[in-house]
Write an enzyme that holds these catalytic residues in place. Sequence first.
Site, PDB file in Angstrom:
ATOM      1  N   ASP A  66       0.843  -1.191   0.000  1.00  0.00           N
ATOM      2  CA  ASP A  66       0.000   0.000   0.000  1.00  0.00           C
ATOM      3  C   ASP A  66       0.878   1.241   0.000  1.00  0.00           C
ATOM      4  O   ASP A  66       1.982   1.245   0.560  1.00  0.00           O
ATOM      5  CB  ASP A  66      -0.889   0.033   1.251  1.00  0.00           C
ATOM      6  CG  ASP A  66      -1.952  -1.051   1.252  1.00  0.00           C
ATOM      7  OD1 ASP A  66      -2.141  -1.710   0.216  1.00  0.00           O
ATOM      8  OD2 ASP A  66      -2.582  -1.230   2.311  1.00  0.00           O
ATOM      9  N   ARG A  67       0.387   2.284  -0.590  1.00  0.00           N
ATOM     10  CA  ARG A  67       1.177   3.522  -0.686  1.00  0.00           C
ATOM     11  C   ARG A  67       1.699   3.978   0.674  1.00  0.00           C
ATOM     12  O   ARG A  67       2.842   4.438   0.798  1.00  0.00           O
ATOM     13  CB  ARG A  67       0.333   4.633  -1.314  1.00  0.00           C
ATOM     14  CG  ARG A  67       1.081   5.941  -1.493  1.00  0.00           C
ATOM     15  CD  ARG A  67       0.282   6.942  -2.293  1.00  0.00           C
ATOM     16  NE  ARG A  67       1.084   8.110  -2.607  1.00  0.00           N
ATOM     17  CZ  ARG A  67       0.765   9.003  -3.543  1.00  0.00           C
ATOM     18  NH1 ARG A  67      -0.326   8.845  -4.251  1.00  0.00           N
ATOM     19  NH2 ARG A  67       1.542  10.046  -3.760  1.00  0.00           N
TER      20      ARG A  67
END
Length: 211
Positions: free
Chosen positions: A51-52
Site C-alpha cells: 500500500d502507498r
Amino acid sequence: MMEIVYQDADICVVVKPARVLSTDEPGGVPDLVREALSEPQADVRTVHRLDRVVGGLMVLARNAATASELSRQIREDIFDKEYLAVVHGMPEADSGRFCDLLFRDKARKMTMVVSQEGKGVLPASLRYQVLNRSNGMSRVRIQLETGRTHQIRVQFASRGMPLVGERKYSQIGDGCEIALWSCKIGFFHPKTGEWVQFSKEPPPVYPWNAV
C-alpha cells in the site's frame, strides 16, 4: 534516495519508503530504483505491491523472465511475506489466526469484512504473534496467508484493534505514519533456485519505539 538491500542481474531488493507508490510511474519505486542505480533506462519491474502508506521490503525483477518466475511464486503462495504492525489494544491470545470474507468497494476504495459469500467477496486469512504490549498498544508480527487489498488493516480494525496511524479504517487521530512494515521476504531466486531471505526492522520512530 531508495535504499537498496541487495541487487544482482535478476533481482533488486529495496526498502520502500512510506507514501511512495509501488508501481512504475514518476516517483514510484521502479523509478527511484533506476535513479539509485544511475541507470535511467534499466529494466525494473514491480511483481508485488505494498500500500502507498506502507514501508518496508520489496523485491523487483530486472528482466521479463525473472518477473514471470517471481509472479508465479507469489501466485502459488511460495513467496513468504511477513509484516510488523503496532495496533491499538491487545489481542486476547498471544498468537492466532484471523479468517474473514472481504469485499472490495472499488468506488470508495475501501475493503470491508462481510458475513456472506457473494460477487467480489474473497476469503482472507493471516497469522499473528504478539511480540510486546505497552502503553495500550501491541506490537505484532503478521504472516499473510492471502494477499487481499488492505487485508491486515481491515482484519485488525474490524476486531477493534486499528493500526496506529491508520487513517482510512480508524477514527483515532495518531498523528504518525501507519505502523505497518514489510519486515521479511523470502523466495526462491529465479536464476539459482536457492531460497533467499531478507529482513529489515522498521525505523526507530513513534510508535515503533514505544512498544
